[in-house]
Design a protein around this motif. Structure first.
Motif, PDB file in Angstrom:
ATOM      1  N   SER A  51     -14.956  -0.705  18.005  1.00  0.00           N
ATOM      2  CA  SER A  51     -15.405   0.574  18.560  1.00  0.00           C
ATOM      3  C   SER A  51     -15.481   1.690  17.519  1.00  0.00           C
ATOM      4  CB  SER A  51     -14.497   1.002  19.713  1.00  0.00           C
ATOM      5  OG  SER A  51     -13.230   1.393  19.244  1.00  0.00           O
ATOM      6  N   MET A  52     -14.884   1.518  16.344  1.00  0.00           N
ATOM      7  CA  MET A  52     -14.948   2.564  15.313  1.00  0.00           C
ATOM      8  C   MET A  52     -15.858   2.172  14.156  1.00  0.00           C
ATOM      9  SD  MET A  52     -13.474   5.178  16.444  1.00  0.00           S
ATOM     10  CE  MET A  52     -13.321   6.210  14.994  1.00  0.00           C
ATOM     11  N   GLU A  53     -16.638   1.105  14.296  1.00  0.00           N
ATOM     12  CA  GLU A  53     -17.625   0.774  13.257  1.00  0.00           C
ATOM     13  C   GLU A  53     -18.732   1.818  13.272  1.00  0.00           C
ATOM     14  OE1 GLU A  53     -19.017  -3.211  13.802  1.00  0.00           O
ATOM     15  OE2 GLU A  53     -17.209  -4.056  12.940  1.00  0.00           O
ATOM     16  N   PRO A  54     -19.285   2.212  12.163  1.00  0.00           N
ATOM     17  CA  PRO A  54     -19.108   1.617  10.845  1.00  0.00           C
ATOM     18  C   PRO A  54     -17.953   2.216  10.030  1.00  0.00           C
ATOM     19  CG  PRO A  54     -20.834   3.241  10.736  1.00  0.00           C
ATOM     20  CD  PRO A  54     -20.353   3.189  12.181  1.00  0.00           C
ATOM     21  N   THR A  55     -17.234   3.192  10.561  1.00  0.00           N
ATOM     22  CA  THR A  55     -16.170   3.831   9.790  1.00  0.00           C
ATOM     23  C   THR A  55     -15.034   2.860   9.491  1.00  0.00           C
ATOM     24  OG1 THR A  55     -16.708   5.890  10.927  1.00  0.00           O
ATOM     25  CG2 THR A  55     -14.627   5.817   9.711  1.00  0.00           C
ATOM     26  N   LEU A  56     -14.589   2.141  10.515  1.00  0.00           N
ATOM     27  CA  LEU A  56     -13.508   1.168  10.379  1.00  0.00           C
ATOM     28  C   LEU A  56     -14.008  -0.190  10.822  1.00  0.00           C
ATOM     29  CD1 LEU A  56     -10.619   3.228  12.020  1.00  0.00           C
ATOM     30  CD2 LEU A  56     -11.148   3.034   9.578  1.00  0.00           C
ATOM     31  N   ARG A  57     -13.428  -1.215  10.222  1.00  0.00           N
ATOM     32  CA  ARG A  57     -13.786  -2.581  10.599  1.00  0.00           C
ATOM     33  C   ARG A  57     -12.545  -3.318  11.058  1.00  0.00           C
ATOM     34  NH1 ARG A  57     -17.047  -4.755   5.645  1.00  0.00           N
ATOM     35  NH2 ARG A  57     -16.707  -6.674   6.794  1.00  0.00           N
ATOM     36  N   GLU A  58     -12.756  -4.323  11.903  1.00  0.00           N
ATOM     37  CA  GLU A  58     -11.647  -5.122  12.385  1.00  0.00           C
ATOM     38  C   GLU A  58     -10.839  -5.647  11.200  1.00  0.00           C
ATOM     39  OE1 GLU A  58     -12.215  -7.268  15.786  1.00  0.00           O
ATOM     40  OE2 GLU A  58     -10.429  -8.474  15.553  1.00  0.00           O
ATOM     41  N   GLY A  59      -9.534  -5.505  11.286  1.00  0.00           N
ATOM     42  CA  GLY A  59      -8.646  -5.960  10.218  1.00  0.00           C
ATOM     43  C   GLY A  59      -8.248  -4.878   9.236  1.00  0.00           C
TER      44      GLY A  59
ATOM     45  N   LEU B 115      -6.437  -1.808   7.585  1.00  0.00           N
ATOM     46  CA  LEU B 115      -5.069  -1.314   7.698  1.00  0.00           C
ATOM     47  C   LEU B 115      -5.104   0.204   7.538  1.00  0.00           C
ATOM     48  CD1 LEU B 115      -2.197  -2.407   8.050  1.00  0.00           C
ATOM     49  CD2 LEU B 115      -2.010  -2.466   5.560  1.00  0.00           C
ATOM     50  N   LEU B 116      -4.386   0.914   8.409  1.00  0.00           N
ATOM     51  CA  LEU B 116      -4.390   2.375   8.397  1.00  0.00           C
ATOM     52  C   LEU B 116      -2.996   2.908   8.118  1.00  0.00           C
ATOM     53  CD1 LEU B 116      -6.454   2.910  11.671  1.00  0.00           C
ATOM     54  CD2 LEU B 116      -7.324   2.821   9.329  1.00  0.00           C
ATOM     55  N   LEU B 117      -2.929   3.949   7.282  1.00  0.00           N
ATOM     56  CA  LEU B 117      -1.691   4.705   7.114  1.00  0.00           C
ATOM     57  C   LEU B 117      -1.741   5.832   8.142  1.00  0.00           C
ATOM     58  CD1 LEU B 117       0.937   5.327   5.593  1.00  0.00           C
ATOM     59  CD2 LEU B 117      -0.438   6.722   4.008  1.00  0.00           C
TER      60      LEU B 117
ATOM     61  N   LEU C  71      -4.156   8.951   8.568  1.00  0.00           N
ATOM     62  CA  LEU C  71      -4.244   9.645   7.279  1.00  0.00           C
ATOM     63  C   LEU C  71      -5.307   9.023   6.391  1.00  0.00           C
ATOM     64  CD1 LEU C  71      -0.466  10.141   6.501  1.00  0.00           C
ATOM     65  CD2 LEU C  71      -2.070  11.784   7.521  1.00  0.00           C
ATOM     66  N   LEU C  72      -5.311   7.687   6.310  1.00  0.00           N
ATOM     67  CA  LEU C  72      -6.293   7.015   5.470  1.00  0.00           C
ATOM     68  C   LEU C  72      -6.358   5.532   5.790  1.00  0.00           C
ATOM     69  CD1 LEU C  72      -4.679   5.346   2.949  1.00  0.00           C
ATOM     70  CD2 LEU C  72      -4.217   7.714   2.329  1.00  0.00           C
ATOM     71  N   ARG C  73      -7.484   4.959   5.378  1.00  0.00           N
ATOM     72  CA  ARG C  73      -7.674   3.505   5.493  1.00  0.00           C
ATOM     73  C   ARG C  73      -7.246   2.893   4.179  1.00  0.00           C
ATOM     74  NH1 ARG C  73     -11.643  -0.261   4.135  1.00  0.00           N
ATOM     75  NH2 ARG C  73     -12.918   1.371   3.233  1.00  0.00           N
ATOM     76  N   ILE C  74      -6.396   1.883   4.254  1.00  0.00           N
ATOM     77  CA  ILE C  74      -5.936   1.200   3.056  1.00  0.00           C
ATOM     78  C   ILE C  74      -6.888   0.044   2.794  1.00  0.00           C
ATOM     79  CG2 ILE C  74      -4.052  -0.125   2.024  1.00  0.00           C
ATOM     80  CD1 ILE C  74      -2.154   1.471   3.900  1.00  0.00           C
ATOM     81  N   PRO C  75      -7.574   0.061   1.661  1.00  0.00           N
ATOM     82  CA  PRO C  75      -8.530  -1.018   1.392  1.00  0.00           C
ATOM     83  C   PRO C  75      -7.838  -2.378   1.400  1.00  0.00           C
ATOM     84  CG  PRO C  75      -8.785   0.756  -0.197  1.00  0.00           C
ATOM     85  CD  PRO C  75      -7.532   1.047   0.587  1.00  0.00           C
ATOM     86  N   CYS C  76      -8.445  -3.324   2.051  1.00  0.00           N
ATOM     87  CA  CYS C  76      -7.921  -4.686   2.121  1.00  0.00           C
ATOM     88  C   CYS C  76      -8.988  -5.633   1.616  1.00  0.00           C
ATOM     89  CB  CYS C  76      -7.572  -5.062   3.562  1.00  0.00           C
ATOM     90  SG  CYS C  76      -6.256  -4.083   4.252  1.00  0.00           S
ATOM     91  N   ARG C  77      -8.551  -6.658   0.938  1.00  0.00           N
ATOM     92  CA  ARG C  77      -9.477  -7.684   0.488  1.00  0.00           C
ATOM     93  C   ARG C  77      -9.951  -8.465   1.704  1.00  0.00           C
ATOM     94  NH1 ARG C  77      -7.772 -11.434  -4.255  1.00  0.00           N
ATOM     95  NH2 ARG C  77      -8.105  -9.470  -5.296  1.00  0.00           N
ATOM     96  N   ARG C  78     -11.227  -8.634   1.800  1.00  0.00           N
ATOM     97  CA  ARG C  78     -11.799  -9.367   2.927  1.00  0.00           C
ATOM     98  C   ARG C  78     -12.280 -10.727   2.454  1.00  0.00           C
ATOM     99  NH1 ARG C  78     -12.621  -5.494   6.834  1.00  0.00           N
ATOM    100  NH2 ARG C  78     -12.859  -3.399   6.010  1.00  0.00           N
TER     101      ARG C  78
ATOM    102  N   PRO D 244       5.893   8.212   9.055  1.00  0.00           N
ATOM    103  CA  PRO D 244       4.741   7.426   8.612  1.00  0.00           C
ATOM    104  C   PRO D 244       4.837   5.997   9.115  1.00  0.00           C
ATOM    105  CG  PRO D 244       6.296   7.685   6.827  1.00  0.00           C
ATOM    106  CD  PRO D 244       6.832   8.485   7.975  1.00  0.00           C
ATOM    107  N   GLY D 245       3.689   5.345   9.193  1.00  0.00           N
ATOM    108  CA  GLY D 245       3.653   3.950   9.615  1.00  0.00           C
ATOM    109  C   GLY D 245       2.297   3.347   9.304  1.00  0.00           C
ATOM    110  N   LEU D 246       2.145   2.109   9.690  1.00  0.00           N
ATOM    111  CA  LEU D 246       0.896   1.384   9.486  1.00  0.00           C
ATOM    112  C   LEU D 246       0.364   0.904  10.819  1.00  0.00           C
ATOM    113  CD1 LEU D 246       1.962  -0.825   6.446  1.00  0.00           C
ATOM    114  CD2 LEU D 246       0.584   1.274   6.380  1.00  0.00           C
ATOM    115  N   ALA D 247      -0.958   0.798  10.905  1.00  0.00           N
ATOM    116  CA  ALA D 247      -1.607   0.255  12.099  1.00  0.00           C
ATOM    117  C   ALA D 247      -2.767  -0.613  11.648  1.00  0.00           C
ATOM    118  CB  ALA D 247      -2.101   1.387  13.003  1.00  0.00           C
ATOM    119  N   ARG D 248      -3.020  -1.668  12.354  1.00  0.00           N
ATOM    120  CA  ARG D 248      -4.109  -2.586  12.032  1.00  0.00           C
ATOM    121  C   ARG D 248      -5.229  -2.387  13.057  1.00  0.00           C
ATOM    122  NH1 ARG D 248      -4.929  -5.787   7.694  1.00  0.00           N
ATOM    123  NH2 ARG D 248      -2.740  -6.352   7.705  1.00  0.00           N
ATOM    124  N   VAL D 249      -6.469  -2.288  12.595  1.00  0.00           N
ATOM    125  CA  VAL D 249      -7.628  -2.107  13.473  1.00  0.00           C
ATOM    126  C   VAL D 249      -7.986  -3.434  14.130  1.00  0.00           C
ATOM    127  CG1 VAL D 249     -10.087  -1.513  13.555  1.00  0.00           C
ATOM    128  CG2 VAL D 249      -8.525  -0.208  12.090  1.00  0.00           C
TER     129      VAL D 249
END
Length: 109
Positions: free
Chosen positions: A13-21, A23-25, A98-105, A4-9
């Protein structure tokens, strides 16, 4: 080895599913699944420059070569995907998201 690991968007190119910033598991080394997202290494650009590692949606196995994967972006106006560079070899699919980890924007100004 799957780990497992983390990745930052980065990018849109993946909007509206993912937004810049976002965090992904992710699971590094995991086999991709159709309709899931994956971290991929796209081929070099037309000038030979490396492209950044990217998040793309895995839409299927290449029907011509079942050892390759077809990946697409959710935002058709931005980015690069298999419609531009063709299918990717299994070795270019680095991790399954696996999933997007909600982050405070920060509130927009």
């Amino acid at each position: 080895m799957i780990r497992p690991g983390l990745a930052r968007v980065v990018g849109t190119s993946m909007e509206p599913t993912l937004r810049e910033g976002d965090l992904l598991l992710v699971l590094w080394g995991a086999r991709p699944r159709v309709d899931s997202m994956a971290i991929v290494r796209l081929p070099r650009d037309e000038h030979g420059a490396p492209r950044p590692v990217s998040v793309k949606r895995v839409t299927g196995v290449d029907p011509v070569d079942p050892g390759r994967w077809w990946v697409e972006r959710d935002n058709p106006r931005v980015g690069v995907d298999s419609w531009l560079v063709g299918s990717l070899p299994r070795s270019a699919v680095l991790a399954r998201v696996l999933l997007r980890i909600p982050c405070r924007r920060a509130p927009s100004t």
